[in-house]
Design a protein around this motif. Sequence first.
Motif, PDB file in Angstrom:
ATOM      1  N   ALA A   1      -9.071  21.818 -11.335  1.00 53.11           N
ATOM      2  CA  ALA A   1     -10.332  21.086 -11.352  1.00 53.11           C
ATOM      3  C   ALA A   1     -10.085  19.597 -11.558  1.00 53.11           C
ATOM      4  N   ARG A   2      -9.115  19.255 -12.430  1.00 47.34           N
ATOM      5  CA  ARG A   2      -8.809  17.848 -12.692  1.00 47.34           C
ATOM      6  C   ARG A   2      -8.260  17.160 -11.442  1.00 47.34           C
ATOM      7  N   ARG A   3      -7.365  17.840 -10.753  1.00 47.14           N
ATOM      8  CA  ARG A   3      -6.779  17.238  -9.550  1.00 47.14           C
ATOM      9  C   ARG A   3      -7.817  17.115  -8.438  1.00 47.14           C
ATOM     10  N   ALA A   4      -8.695  18.130  -8.327  1.00 47.90           N
ATOM     11  CA  ALA A   4      -9.715  18.107  -7.272  1.00 47.90           C
ATOM     12  C   ALA A   4     -10.762  17.038  -7.522  1.00 47.90           C
ATOM     13  N   SER A   5     -10.952  16.667  -8.790  1.00 47.37           N
ATOM     14  CA  SER A   5     -11.992  15.692  -9.125  1.00 47.37           C
ATOM     15  C   SER A   5     -11.555  14.262  -8.925  1.00 47.37           C
ATOM     16  N   LYS A   6     -10.297  14.047  -8.558  1.00 50.83           N
ATOM     17  CA  LYS A   6      -9.809  12.691  -8.344  1.00 50.83           C
ATOM     18  C   LYS A   6     -10.631  12.014  -7.259  1.00 50.83           C
ATOM     19  N   ARG A   7     -10.915  10.737  -7.475  1.00 46.58           N
ATOM     20  CA  ARG A   7     -11.716  10.016  -6.499  1.00 46.58           C
ATOM     21  C   ARG A   7     -10.946   9.778  -5.202  1.00 46.58           C
ATOM     22  N   LYS A   8     -11.661   9.472  -4.153  1.00 45.03           N
ATOM     23  CA  LYS A   8     -11.048   9.300  -2.843  1.00 45.03           C
ATOM     24  C   LYS A   8     -10.119   8.090  -2.825  1.00 45.03           C
ATOM     25  N   VAL A   9      -9.258   8.082  -1.834  1.00 44.26           N
ATOM     26  CA  VAL A   9      -8.303   6.994  -1.695  1.00 44.26           C
ATOM     27  C   VAL A   9      -9.050   5.681  -1.517  1.00 44.26           C
ATOM     28  N   MET A  10      -8.488   4.620  -2.089  1.00 49.37           N
ATOM     29  CA  MET A  10      -9.118   3.312  -2.112  1.00 49.37           C
ATOM     30  C   MET A  10      -9.587   2.833  -0.741  1.00 49.37           C
ATOM     31  N   GLN A  11     -10.748   2.209  -0.740  1.00 52.95           N
ATOM     32  CA  GLN A  11     -11.282   1.586   0.461  1.00 52.95           C
ATOM     33  C   GLN A  11     -11.171   0.066   0.324  1.00 52.95           C
ATOM     34  N   LYS A  12     -10.768  -0.609   1.368  1.00 53.33           N
ATOM     35  CA  LYS A  12     -10.598  -2.055   1.310  1.00 53.33           C
ATOM     36  C   LYS A  12     -11.921  -2.801   1.180  1.00 53.33           C
ATOM     37  N   THR A  13     -13.038  -2.113   1.485  1.00 53.63           N
ATOM     38  CA  THR A  13     -14.331  -2.778   1.468  1.00 53.63           C
ATOM     39  C   THR A  13     -14.949  -2.839   0.078  1.00 53.63           C
ATOM     40  N   GLY A  14     -14.321  -2.200  -0.902  1.00 53.73           N
ATOM     41  CA  GLY A  14     -14.918  -2.190  -2.233  1.00 53.73           C
ATOM     42  C   GLY A  14     -13.875  -2.127  -3.308  1.00 53.73           C
ATOM     43  N   LYS A  15     -14.328  -2.038  -4.546  1.00 56.70           N
ATOM     44  CA  LYS A  15     -13.431  -2.022  -5.686  1.00 56.70           C
ATOM     45  C   LYS A  15     -12.465  -0.848  -5.615  1.00 56.70           C
ATOM     46  N   THR A  16     -11.271  -1.073  -6.093  1.00 59.25           N
ATOM     47  CA  THR A  16     -10.213  -0.077  -6.015  1.00 59.25           C
ATOM     48  C   THR A  16     -10.612   1.248  -6.642  1.00 59.25           C
ATOM     49  N   GLU A  17     -10.356   2.321  -5.913  1.00 57.95           N
ATOM     50  CA  GLU A  17     -10.554   3.660  -6.447  1.00 57.95           C
ATOM     51  C   GLU A  17      -9.239   4.156  -7.028  1.00 57.95           C
ATOM     52  N   GLN A  18      -9.306   5.245  -7.775  1.00 52.71           N
ATOM     53  CA  GLN A  18      -8.109   5.744  -8.433  1.00 52.71           C
ATOM     54  C   GLN A  18      -7.138   6.371  -7.446  1.00 52.71           C
TER      55      GLN A  18
END
Length: 308
Positions: free
Chosen positions: A72-89
């Motif tokens: 569940a912890r691994r699946a809940s990770k946010r999506k890969v960072m998008q260049k159009t917005g603030k860095t995701e995890q």
Amino acid sequence: TGVKQWSWQTIHNILINERYIGDALLQKTYTTDCISKKIVRNTGEFPMVYVENNHPAIISRDMFYQAKAEMARRASKRKVMQKTGKTEQGKYSSKYALSELLICGECGTPYKRCTWARNGKKRIVWRCVSRLEFGKKYCHDSPSLDEGKLHRAIVAALNEYGAIRAEVKAGVLELAGLAQSHDRADGVSLLELKQRLDALTAEQAVLLDKVLEDMDSLELNTQLEAVTAEKQDIMDQMQALEEDKSQRSLRASRQREMEAWLDQQPLCFTGYDDTITHKFIERITVVDAGTIRVKIRDVDVVISEGLY
């Protein structure tokens, strides 16, 4: 079964299969009709029944719940960072323990391991991912941390935690005891809910037969709707209770693991270990260039440590 290659789906199905802990979820599938004998997955068409201790287990419940929590912890990770917005995890990574744990105190973004090369010499540092990708647009003052200093500070924090193990152990034992409390929701046990569900299912079947005989009866249709609604409410309560039970069991398992670790804790760690860090540290917050805050997993302990 003769399968030549393991797939991720096969492994996933093994990890979530309750039969390995001695339980059985009945009526996962059903036969559509007696002629074709086609078997399909039950997605709510019929009630399922969960039976505990149906047969001897081959793994412990602690291990089963820990595996579910980690998935569940691994699946809940946010999506890969998008260049159009603030860095995701970003997606899950297990290469370095600190990739999961080290967080910028200013913007909340994880830190990333980087290699600096200068005059033929290499230096390993950790930097805020937001600063790396966007400069000072979102994060203005996050420092770059030398890996050696960071590791020494973590070891010092673990040693400091080990020094107060007697006081912490008492709290751990109390929490572990609380986690073993009876499974009840609003004063009603899981067994009572199951019994009520069985009664409602039987009542629903009788009412359905009567409605089929008299489709225009407002009273029968109203009764059927009421029984169906109560049945759904009971099923929701049972699901919530099962999930809560799983979380309490997992927490109790971690408490016991922490207790065992405290008993075996040496007087002093001499070197950094990724496994120990991942196992017993929940979060490391970078306060400034000279200070980190270490949150110990599953106990209410936060240790501030200087970088040197």
